[in-house]
Design a protein around this motif. Structure first.
Motif, PDB file in Angstrom:
ATOM      1  N   ILE A   2       0.864  -1.187   0.000  1.00  0.00           N
ATOM      2  CA  ILE A   2       0.000   0.000   0.000  1.00  0.00           C
ATOM      3  C   ILE A   2       0.891   1.224   0.000  1.00  0.00           C
ATOM      4  N   ILE A   3       0.568   2.198  -0.824  1.00  0.00           N
ATOM      5  CA  ILE A   3       1.254   3.499  -0.829  1.00  0.00           C
ATOM      6  C   ILE A   3       0.193   4.557  -0.634  1.00  0.00           C
ATOM      7  N   ASP A   7      -1.297  11.301   6.194  1.00  0.00           N
ATOM      8  CA  ASP A   7      -2.597  11.725   6.711  1.00  0.00           C
ATOM      9  C   ASP A   7      -3.623  10.598   6.694  1.00  0.00           C
ATOM     10  N   ASN A   8      -3.429   9.621   5.836  1.00  0.00           N
ATOM     11  CA  ASN A   8      -4.408   8.543   5.674  1.00  0.00           C
ATOM     12  C   ASN A   8      -4.037   7.243   6.392  1.00  0.00           C
ATOM     13  N   LEU A   9      -2.903   7.197   7.062  1.00  0.00           N
ATOM     14  CA  LEU A   9      -2.458   5.937   7.662  1.00  0.00           C
ATOM     15  C   LEU A   9      -3.497   5.354   8.619  1.00  0.00           C
ATOM     16  N   GLY A  10      -4.115   6.180   9.442  1.00  0.00           N
ATOM     17  CA  GLY A  10      -5.106   5.697  10.404  1.00  0.00           C
ATOM     18  C   GLY A  10      -6.294   5.020   9.759  1.00  0.00           C
ATOM     19  N   LYS A  11      -6.574   5.324   8.494  1.00  0.00           N
ATOM     20  CA  LYS A  11      -7.703   4.712   7.797  1.00  0.00           C
ATOM     21  C   LYS A  11      -7.494   3.224   7.524  1.00  0.00           C
ATOM     22  N   TYR A  12      -6.253   2.767   7.665  1.00  0.00           N
ATOM     23  CA  TYR A  12      -5.946   1.364   7.400  1.00  0.00           C
ATOM     24  C   TYR A  12      -6.010   0.509   8.664  1.00  0.00           C
ATOM     25  N   ALA A  13      -6.484   1.077   9.774  1.00  0.00           N
ATOM     26  CA  ALA A  13      -6.584   0.337  11.037  1.00  0.00           C
ATOM     27  C   ALA A  13      -7.514  -0.865  10.924  1.00  0.00           C
ATOM     28  N   ARG A  21      -2.505   2.782  15.834  1.00  0.00           N
ATOM     29  CA  ARG A  21      -1.589   3.172  16.913  1.00  0.00           C
ATOM     30  C   ARG A  21      -0.332   3.820  16.338  1.00  0.00           C
ATOM     31  N   ALA A  22       0.175   3.313  15.222  1.00  0.00           N
ATOM     32  CA  ALA A  22       1.328   3.925  14.553  1.00  0.00           C
ATOM     33  C   ALA A  22       0.977   5.332  14.076  1.00  0.00           C
ATOM     34  N   ALA A  23      -0.220   5.515  13.542  1.00  0.00           N
ATOM     35  CA  ALA A  23      -0.658   6.844  13.090  1.00  0.00           C
ATOM     36  C   ALA A  23      -0.715   7.817  14.260  1.00  0.00           C
ATOM     37  N   GLU A  24      -1.206   7.368  15.407  1.00  0.00           N
ATOM     38  CA  GLU A  24      -1.234   8.218  16.606  1.00  0.00           C
ATOM     39  C   GLU A  24       0.177   8.608  17.026  1.00  0.00           C
TER      40      GLU A  24
END
Length: 146
Positions: A2-3, A7-13, A21-24
């Motif tokens: 995934i690329i 800003d969108n990392l949390g959407k992949y939770a 947690r990584a996005a936080e």
């Protein structure tokens, strides 16, 4: 693989709750200002390797894969090319259980450029050859338990 933008990392939770947690962690910390080293976030299930890595030519970037961990790789200072080959297209090679890594011969099938402000997620099925750059790369690699 995934690329996307940070800003969108949390959407992949939904794929793995540790992605959220990584996005936080990213939102609460200045990754570029951090010293190189290992930072435990959720013990051995989620940790950050903050690295300064010498850029490599494509010929010197080894294809690798992991069985137990997912990589979230983030270039912080310069664009970084990363090779990609589906693991199913790679030959059988020796797995290093202690380091959770398999290295493969040859060049990656495809290359993509990841820019600061973006991330790439490599799952166990993704062979990847990181660190292709003419410059030294400041990068963050979140290791996430599958």
């Amino acid at each position: 693989m995934i690329i996307d933008t940070l800003d969108n990392l949390g959407k992949y939770a939904a794929l793995n709750p540790l992605f959220g947690r990584a996005a936080e962690y990213i939102a609460q910390n200045d990754l570029l200002a951090m010293e190189a080293g290992k930072y435990e976030i959720e013990g051995k299930d989620l940790f950050l390797n903050r690295n300064l890595t010498k850029g490599k030519a494509k010929e010197d970037a080894r294809i690798e894969s992991h069985n137990l961990m997912i990589d979230i790789q983030i270039p912080l200072n310069v664009p970084e090319q990363m090779g990609y080959t589906p693991r199913c297209e790679l030959p059988e090679c020796e797995y290093n259980d202690a380091k959770d890594i398999t290295f493969y011969p040859g060049l990656a099938k495809e290359y993509v450029t990841i820019y600061p402000g973006q991330f790439v997620i490599f799952f166990p099925q993704d062979g990847h050859a990181p660190c292709v750059s003419e410059k030294d790369i400041e990068k963050a690699i979140f290791k996430v338990k599958c």
